[in-house]
Design a protein around this motif. Structure first.
Motif, short mmCIF file in Angstrom:
data_model
loop_
_atom_site.label_atom_id
_atom_site.label_comp_id
_atom_site.label_asym_id
_atom_site.label_seq_id
_atom_site.Cartn_x
_atom_site.Cartn_y
_atom_site.Cartn_z
N LEU A 129 0.70 -1.10 0.05
CA LEU A 129 0.45 0.18 -0.18
C LEU A 129 0.97 1.44 0.05
O LEU A 129 0.64 1.97 -0.30
CB LEU A 129 -1.17 0.17 1.37
N TYR A 130 1.85 1.58 0.97
CA TYR A 130 2.73 2.80 0.43
C TYR A 130 3.85 2.64 -0.81
O TYR A 130 3.93 3.46 -0.88
CB TYR A 130 3.60 2.65 2.04
N ALA A 131 3.48 1.07 -1.19
CA ALA A 131 4.39 1.61 -2.51
C ALA A 131 3.55 2.32 -3.19
O ALA A 131 3.77 1.87 -4.85
CB ALA A 131 5.27 -0.21 -2.41
N GLY A 168 0.18 5.99 -1.53
CA GLY A 168 1.28 5.34 -0.59
C GLY A 168 1.36 6.85 0.77
O GLY A 168 1.49 6.96 2.15
N SER A 169 1.89 7.77 -0.80
CA SER A 169 2.54 8.89 0.46
C SER A 169 1.38 9.63 1.30
O SER A 169 1.57 9.66 2.45
CB SER A 169 2.96 9.75 -0.12
N MET A 170 0.07 9.37 0.74
CA MET A 170 -1.02 9.85 2.14
C MET A 170 -1.12 9.06 3.25
O MET A 170 -1.52 9.93 4.20
CB MET A 170 -2.64 9.97 1.15
N VAL A 171 -1.29 7.99 2.89
CA VAL A 171 -1.03 6.96 4.11
C VAL A 171 0.15 7.05 5.06
O VAL A 171 -0.23 7.51 6.09
CB VAL A 171 -1.33 5.74 3.87
N ALA A 172 1.17 7.27 4.18
CA ALA A 172 2.38 7.28 5.40
C ALA A 172 2.55 9.27 6.28
O ALA A 172 2.64 8.92 7.00
CB ALA A 172 3.72 7.89 4.25
N ILE A 173 1.60 10.23 5.10
CA ILE A 173 1.49 11.63 5.76
C ILE A 173 0.20 10.95 7.70
O ILE A 173 0.56 11.88 7.67
CB ILE A 173 1.49 12.24 5.02
N LEU A 174 -0.02 10.20 6.57
CA LEU A 174 -1.40 10.46 7.63
C LEU A 174 -0.85 9.50 9.29
O LEU A 174 -1.27 9.76 10.07
CB LEU A 174 -3.02 9.56 6.99
#
Length: 414
Positions: A358-360, A365-371
């Motif tokens: 999902l992060y890839a 994936g960047s949205m999930v990482a920022i969250l």
């Protein structure tokens, strides 16, 4: 087309040329600097302040409630009593409960088909409560006050009955549940609006990059200056790299100011909560008390940098095909949907199995990482996966843009 090494100085000269063109537009400066600084604090701080003010106003206000039938005296007193800084309701007779609520004559109507019990025992009564259940004002005002008053009345009758039997009210609750929030402190303070932060930050990056990307490609084609640039002693790869650098820098400026607004929001929210200017419960529920450690700040910076590069590559690759600035806008306008729609899905991120795949995924994936950064849950592995996905996407799109700049049917389409 031969592949030649890029000359950094030439790349910077082209980037600086495009940056100067962007800086001349005051509207671009407003969207790049002022909006990121103001929108995020207004949303994440303004919502709790507004909700606290509206909910507090409903508690202090005396709402009109219609009555059909006869209420027990004790329940009548409970409904109309004002205590603890809150106000009760004002009861008035009505004929048609539904019509009275729909017309706005009253906010709620109590209908008593049969006399209600005045003591706890075998008898049980029913009280019908009419209100607009989808209306937030009604739910936090008259409807909530009536339900609270009825619950208080029931407890009073039950307490009297138990006392007469020589029992305590605790016999009704032999097992009590004590809720303990096991969420990390940062996740608790982020609140329910945390999912909006990735959407806002990526939209700011898009708006910041869009002006430079469109003006340096479709805008130059429309003005006829792109041809003069390409016939000068500069390589096509340097043109692409310079425009990509200028667009990325503009996006990063927007990202920096949105990050400053993000951090400033946390400081202001903490100060307001400490001084009791804003209701702490509303603030915790809605969010706004954002804090970042050095590690999470570094992760956020790297992710934003990769997103800015990816968005810039997308814009350059798309807008070079446009004949005019206006046509380029139609090409890139759907990109905002690629940010908004996945960002709305982040409301349900707790249901997602956030594996490395999902992060890839580029962008999402960047949205999930920022969250995850906002909630204090980011890991180095997930940061790396999101960044590498964005860099890979930017490399592919940059290559496509480079190929397009070498095709005369694309450059001279206008």
């Amino acid at each position: 087309m031969r592949s030649e090494a890029l000359r950094p100085r030439m790349v910077w000269n082209i980037a600086w040329r495009d940056l100067l063109s962007t800086l001349r537009d005051r509207r671009t400066l407003t969207s790049t600097i002022l909006l990121p600084l103001l929108v995020l604090p207004l949303l994440t701080l303004g919502m709790p302040l507004l909700m606290g003010s509206l909910m507090g106003g409903q508690v202090r206000e005396t709402q009109k409630v219609g009555v059909i039938g006869t209420l027990p005296p004790e329940l009548h007193r409970t409904l109309t009593r004002s205590e603890g800084g809150g106000s009760g309701v004002r009861l008035q007779p009505v004929q048609d409960p539904i019509q009275a609520v729909r017309s706005g004559e009253v906010e709620a109507v109590i209908r008593v088909p049969r006399p209600l019990p005045t003591q706890a025992g075998n008898a049980q009564g029913t009280l019908e409560l009419y209100a607009k259940l989808g209306n937030l004002k009604s739910q936090t005002g008259a409807y909530a006050k009536v339900r609270s008053a009825v619950e208080s009345y029931n407890r009073s009758l039950t307490g009297k009955r138990l006392t007469a039997l020589g029992l305590s009210e605790s016999v009704l609750t032999p097992v009590q549940v004590k809720s303990v929030d096991a969420s990390p402190p940062q996740e608790k303070s982020a609140g329910v609006l945390a999912f909006l932060v990735p959407m806002l930050m990526l939209n700011f990056l898009l708006s910041g990059a869009m002006a430079t990307a469109l003006d340096s490609t479709a805008g130059e084609k429309e003005r006829g200056t792109l041809e003069s640039l390409l016939v000068s002693p500069v390589r096509r790869g340097e043109v692409v790299a310079g425009k990509l650098l200028a667009t990325t820098l503009t996006a990063l400026v927007t990202g920096v100011f949105s990050l400053l607004g993000f951090l400033g929001t946390g400081l202001v929210a903490a100060a307001l909560t400490k001084r009791a200017v804003v209701d702490a419960q509303a603030m915790q529920m809605m969010g706004g008390q954002f804090t970042l450690t050095l590690g999470s700040l570094a992760a956020m910076a790297v992710i934003v940098l990769s997103v800015a590069l990816l968005i810039s590559a997308v814009l350059i690759a798309l807008s070079i095909y446009a004949r005019s600035y206006k046509e380029a806008q139609t090409y890139v306008s759907p990109l905002s949907l690629l940010i908004v729609i996945p960002a709305v899905m982040l409301q349900f991120s707790d249901f997602l199995k956030a594996g490395d795949w999902l992060y890839a995924t580029p962008l999402f994936g960047s949205m999930v990482a920022i969250l995850d950064v906002v909630k204090g849950q980011i890991t180095p592995q997930h940061t790396l996966a999101a960044v590498l996905a964005n860099l890979l996407g930017a490399a592919v799109l940059g290559w496509l843009a480079w190929k397009s700049f070498g095709r005369e049917e694309v450059i001279f389409r206008n």
